[in-house]
Write a protein that holds these residues in place. Structure first.
Motif, mmCIF file in Angstrom:
data_model
loop_
_atom_site.group_PDB
_atom_site.id
_atom_site.type_symbol
_atom_site.label_atom_id
_atom_site.label_comp_id
_atom_site.label_asym_id
_atom_site.label_seq_id
_atom_site.Cartn_x
_atom_site.Cartn_y
_atom_site.Cartn_z
ATOM 1 N N ARG B 29 0.807 -1.224 0.000
ATOM 2 C CA ARG B 29 0.000 0.000 0.000
ATOM 3 C C ARG B 29 0.840 1.273 0.000
ATOM 4 O O ARG B 29 0.304 2.369 -0.182
ATOM 5 C CB ARG B 29 -0.932 0.010 1.210
ATOM 6 N N CYS B 30 2.134 1.158 0.216
ATOM 7 C CA CYS B 30 2.995 2.351 0.256
ATOM 8 C C CYS B 30 2.825 3.156 -1.026
ATOM 9 O O CYS B 30 2.928 2.631 -2.118
ATOM 10 C CB CYS B 30 4.459 1.942 0.412
ATOM 11 N N ASN B 31 2.523 4.448 -0.878
ATOM 12 C CA ASN B 31 2.308 5.277 -2.073
ATOM 13 C C ASN B 31 3.499 6.182 -2.365
ATOM 14 O O ASN B 31 3.373 7.166 -3.070
ATOM 15 C CB ASN B 31 1.018 6.081 -1.928
ATOM 16 N N GLN B 32 4.642 5.848 -1.789
ATOM 17 C CA GLN B 32 5.889 6.524 -2.158
ATOM 18 C C GLN B 32 5.906 8.017 -1.824
ATOM 19 O O GLN B 32 6.544 8.800 -2.529
ATOM 20 C CB GLN B 32 6.163 6.310 -3.658
ATOM 21 N N CYS B 33 5.246 8.399 -0.758
ATOM 22 C CA CYS B 33 5.214 9.826 -0.420
ATOM 23 C C CYS B 33 6.586 10.333 0.027
ATOM 24 O O CYS B 33 6.878 11.512 -0.075
ATOM 25 C CB CYS B 33 4.184 10.090 0.667
ATOM 26 N N GLY B 34 7.414 9.427 0.573
ATOM 27 C CA GLY B 34 8.774 9.824 0.921
ATOM 28 C C GLY B 34 8.961 10.388 2.317
ATOM 29 O O GLY B 34 10.053 10.812 2.682
ATOM 30 N N LYS B 35 7.903 10.408 3.122
ATOM 31 C CA LYS B 35 8.058 10.963 4.476
ATOM 32 C C LYS B 35 9.049 10.160 5.319
ATOM 33 O O LYS B 35 9.765 10.698 6.149
ATOM 34 C CB LYS B 35 6.699 10.983 5.192
ATOM 35 N N CYS B 36 9.064 8.847 5.102
ATOM 36 C CA CYS B 36 9.977 8.007 5.878
ATOM 37 C C CYS B 36 11.424 8.428 5.626
ATOM 38 O O CYS B 36 12.198 8.642 6.556
ATOM 39 C CB CYS B 36 9.769 6.524 5.547
ATOM 40 N N THR B 37 11.759 8.600 4.362
ATOM 41 C CA THR B 37 13.127 8.980 4.023
ATOM 42 C C THR B 37 13.446 10.389 4.517
ATOM 43 O O THR B 37 14.533 10.648 5.022
ATOM 44 C CB THR B 37 13.334 8.910 2.498
ATOM 45 N N PRO B 50 14.791 4.408 2.800
ATOM 46 C CA PRO B 50 13.629 3.622 3.246
ATOM 47 C C PRO B 50 12.508 3.591 2.192
ATOM 48 O O PRO B 50 11.916 2.539 1.939
ATOM 49 C CB PRO B 50 13.189 4.342 4.512
ATOM 50 N N ARG B 51 12.227 4.731 1.569
ATOM 51 C CA ARG B 51 11.190 4.737 0.533
ATOM 52 C C ARG B 51 11.562 3.814 -0.616
ATOM 53 O O ARG B 51 10.734 3.073 -1.136
ATOM 54 C CB ARG B 51 10.980 6.166 -0.013
ATOM 55 N N GLN B 52 12.831 3.832 -1.004
ATOM 56 C CA GLN B 52 13.266 2.963 -2.109
ATOM 57 C C GLN B 52 13.201 1.491 -1.731
ATOM 58 O O GLN B 52 12.939 0.643 -2.578
ATOM 59 C CB GLN B 52 14.685 3.350 -2.543
ATOM 60 N N VAL B 53 13.454 1.190 -0.475
ATOM 61 C CA VAL B 53 13.325 -0.202 -0.025
ATOM 62 C C VAL B 53 11.886 -0.663 -0.241
ATOM 63 O O VAL B 53 11.619 -1.743 -0.775
ATOM 64 C CB VAL B 53 13.717 -0.357 1.460
ATOM 65 N N MET B 54 10.935 0.192 0.143
ATOM 66 C CA MET B 54 9.524 -0.155 -0.014
ATOM 67 C C MET B 54 9.183 -0.367 -1.492
ATOM 68 O O MET B 54 8.503 -1.313 -1.865
ATOM 69 C CB MET B 54 8.633 0.946 0.562
ATOM 70 N N ARG B 55 9.696 0.535 -2.344
ATOM 71 C CA ARG B 55 9.401 0.438 -3.778
ATOM 72 C C ARG B 55 10.030 -0.815 -4.380
ATOM 73 O O ARG B 55 9.415 -1.531 -5.167
ATOM 74 C CB ARG B 55 9.913 1.697 -4.494
ATOM 75 N N ARG B 83 5.687 8.575 11.373
ATOM 76 C CA ARG B 83 5.297 9.633 10.454
ATOM 77 C C ARG B 83 4.561 9.125 9.222
ATOM 78 O O ARG B 83 3.943 9.906 8.511
ATOM 79 C CB ARG B 83 6.528 10.412 9.987
ATOM 80 N N CYS B 84 4.643 7.844 8.920
ATOM 81 C CA CYS B 84 4.031 7.329 7.688
ATOM 82 C C CYS B 84 2.534 7.608 7.692
ATOM 83 O O CYS B 84 1.814 7.190 8.582
ATOM 84 C CB CYS B 84 4.271 5.825 7.552
ATOM 85 N N PRO B 85 2.038 8.329 6.672
ATOM 86 C CA PRO B 85 0.614 8.677 6.653
ATOM 87 C C PRO B 85 -0.278 7.442 6.510
ATOM 88 O O PRO B 85 -1.452 7.504 6.831
ATOM 89 C CB PRO B 85 0.486 9.603 5.441
ATOM 90 N N LEU B 86 0.291 6.352 6.015
ATOM 91 C CA LEU B 86 -0.508 5.128 5.872
ATOM 92 C C LEU B 86 -0.287 4.189 7.057
ATOM 93 O O LEU B 86 -0.728 3.045 7.040
ATOM 94 C CB LEU B 86 -0.158 4.428 4.555
ATOM 95 N N GLU B 87 0.401 4.686 8.058
ATOM 96 C CA GLU B 87 0.664 3.913 9.278
ATOM 97 C C GLU B 87 1.360 2.587 9.005
ATOM 98 O O GLU B 87 1.072 1.570 9.638
ATOM 99 C CB GLU B 87 -0.626 3.694 10.076
ATOM 100 N N ILE B 88 2.251 2.601 8.028
ATOM 101 C CA ILE B 88 3.065 1.408 7.792
ATOM 102 C C ILE B 88 4.263 1.480 8.745
ATOM 103 O O ILE B 88 4.947 2.499 8.807
ATOM 104 C CB ILE B 88 3.557 1.353 6.323
ATOM 105 N N ASP B 89 4.494 0.421 9.487
ATOM 106 C CA ASP B 89 5.608 0.396 10.428
ATOM 107 C C ASP B 89 6.879 0.009 9.661
ATOM 108 O O ASP B 89 7.261 -1.155 9.589
ATOM 109 C CB ASP B 89 5.308 -0.603 11.549
ATOM 110 N N VAL B 90 7.507 1.027 9.069
ATOM 111 C CA VAL B 90 8.658 0.789 8.193
ATOM 112 C C VAL B 90 9.810 0.146 8.976
ATOM 113 O O VAL B 90 10.507 -0.732 8.471
ATOM 114 C CB VAL B 90 9.131 2.107 7.530
ATOM 115 N N ALA B 91 9.983 0.568 10.227
ATOM 116 C CA ALA B 91 11.071 0.002 11.038
ATOM 117 C C ALA B 91 10.869 -1.506 11.208
ATOM 118 O O ALA B 91 11.825 -2.282 11.206
ATOM 119 C CB ALA B 91 11.131 0.692 12.394
#
Ligand code: SF4
Ligand code: SF4
Lengths: 286, 200
Positions: B29-37, B50-55, B83-91
């Motif tokens: 569902r990650c929409n690549q907004c880039g807030k994580c990075t 981090p955004r590129q890892v998701m992509r 901070r992820c607006p989609l509440e994905i726990d990137v960590a």
């Protein structure tokens, strides 16, 4: 707070690199009538390394200590941000039935999620009417929380995730001035100084130099890793950047101890690598 | 919940599916907004942000992700996750990726960090607590940099910050047992019949 008793989990660093945190924590707790009973034969919470390599191990190691504290029928307090994070996360994860089943299989008996864990900063800020003998007037402090005390709030339920205030209020209650700044919860590189000193030095440099440029005389921390990344490595950072920093890095318990009337020596301030004594003398606090 | 009943979803499926099951996070569902990075304190040092890892996960660039230094350089500071607006726990996704490289025996994208975690775990296994001098010494040995950090030692020893002896707990056998049982449990869930439960 006053008169309460806690199962005390010092964590590994407080027996080694962060002795002064343990010593100062015990002194101020005694003065403020917060009783600490050290958990007998506590073991390492696994820090980030256990959880990095195996999520189950990352819960089982702290859960073992939750079990020891449950037998004491006391809430846990720990000065270490990493330990409180690991212990609280484990208690949180144990609410899940499948996880609880696996963990009890590993530990040989069930362990419930009901043990409460409070970081020492939280315990000591419940009542800010301290019996102050030497107010820290004129001392400008940058309160540095690091990441693990506050994030994620859904699990830790402590303070704001990016602009916490607990330590700022405590420091202000001591008569000092807490400066407002933007890196309160920025990561200092955590447990990686041995593996990637270059990374840790760069992160620590940003934190130290910003605090200094904003006029802080020192930084207050509530985590042995934050303190050592900013203090022990400061000389190397200075050499790499060709810049003199010399910013003292305290544990908040040491500043509290000074205000309560303990001497720098009693608070083990001579253990820091960035000498804080000239600053204290200049402010009439040494 | 972090530990699904199935600890190891099938390794043969695309990495995206494994990681979504293992971490419980909707990476697709990650929409690549880039807030994580944007907030990541270590992004500047990573080969993939981090955004590129998701992509890369979404695109099926499995080897690039598993061999990346990013998954080791992640400091677990959780700025991305909160901070992820989609509440994905990137960590948590980063953790699952590290875990997966262990299973695959992938060459870690940052050897020093991977070795450090291994050494750290070994010390807990042995003493039940961290023994800092041993950790530093052993870490220097396995990373073949025997003189690393040497400049710091004299000052730290003088200040009594590095006790010479480990603080060893009494119940070391109990801690060893925890390690053993965890390994056995992880092993058991790797049998094919158990694994299919991880399919979505
Ligand atoms: S913040 Fe969330 S949605 Fe945005 S790029 Fe990162 S993971 Fe994707
Ligand atoms: S948890 Fe890892 S990826 Fe996320 S912001 Fe922190 S260092 Fe970056």
């Amino acid at each position: 707070m006053a008169g309460r008793t806690y199962a005390y989990y010092p964590g590994c660093a407080l027996h080694g690199t962060a002795r002064e945190y343990d010593v100062s924590a015990r002194l101020v707790c005694q003065t403020l009538n917060v009783k600490l009973q050290e958990i007998k034969d506590w073991s390492c919470c696994g820090a980030s390394s256990a959880a990095s390599l195996s999520p189950l191990l990352g819960i089982a190691l702290p859960a073992h200590n939750l079990k020891l504290a449950a037998a004491m029928e006391l809430p846990i307090t720990t000065p270490c941000a990493m330990c409180s994070y690991r212990l609280k996360t484990a208690a949180h994860e144990l609410k899940d039935e499948a996880t609880a089943r696996q963990v009890s299989e590993v530990l040989g008996s069930a362990v419930g999620p009901e043990v409460t864990v409070e970081p020492l900063l939280q315990v000591l800020s419940e009542d800010l009417s301290f019996p102050i003998r030497k107010p820290l007037t004129g001392l400008k402090v940058a309160c540095y929380y690091g990441c693990l005390l506050v994030r994620p709030k859904s699990v830790l339920q402590f303070d704001d995730e990016e602009n916490p205030q607990t330590m700022d209020r405590l420091i202000t209650a001591l008569g000092a001035e807490a400066i407002d700044w933007g890196l309160k919860t920025e990561c200092c590189g955590a447990g990686l100084p041995l593996a990637r000193p270059d990374l840790v030095h760069r992160l620590a440099y940003r934190i130290i130099s910003l605090a200094q440029r904003l006029g802080a005389d020192c930084i207050a921390t509530a985590c042995p890793m934050c303190q050592s990344n900013l203090d022990i490595h400061q000389k190397e950072i200075e050499a790499e950047h060709g810049e003199k920093l010399g910013l003292p890095i305290f544990y908040f318990t040491q500043l509290l101890g000074l205000a309560l009337g303990f001497t720098p020596r009693e608070l083990y301030l001579h253990k820091h690598l960035t000498n804080p004594l000239p600053l204290l003398r200049a402010k009439g606090l040494g | 919940m972090t530990i699904p009943d199935v600890i190891r979803p099938p390794l043969s499926r695309p990495l995206l599916i494994f990681i979504e099951a293992h971490s419980g996070q909707p990476v697709s569902r990650c929409n690549q907004c880039g807030k994580c990075t944007a907030g990541c304190p270590a992004a500047w040092a990573m080969d993939l942000t981090p955004r590129q890892v998701m992509r890369a996960l979404q695109l099926g660039l499995d080897n690039d992700v598993l061999a990346s230094s990013a998954i080791w350089l992640c400091l677990s500071c959780q700025i991305c996750s909160v901070r992820c607006p989609l509440e994905i726990d990137v960590a948590k996704v980063m953790h699952s990726l590290r875990h997966r490289t262990q299973e695959d025996k992938t060459h870690p994208g940052d050897k020093n960090i991977a070795r450090f975690h291994g050494v750290f775990r070994g010390i807990i296994h042995r003493y039940g607590r961290i023994y800092e001098l041993g950790l530093a010494g052993l870490n220097n040995m396995v990373s073949r940099r025997p003189w690393a950090h040497l400049k710091l030692f004299p000052a730290m020893l003088r200040k009594g910050k590095l006790p010479m002896r480990p603080s060893r707990i009494k119940a070391t056998a109990e801690v060893k047992n925890i390690f053993q049982k965890v390994a056995a449990l992880e092993e058991r869930f790797s049998t094919p019949s158990e694994l299919t439960k991880g399919d979505r």
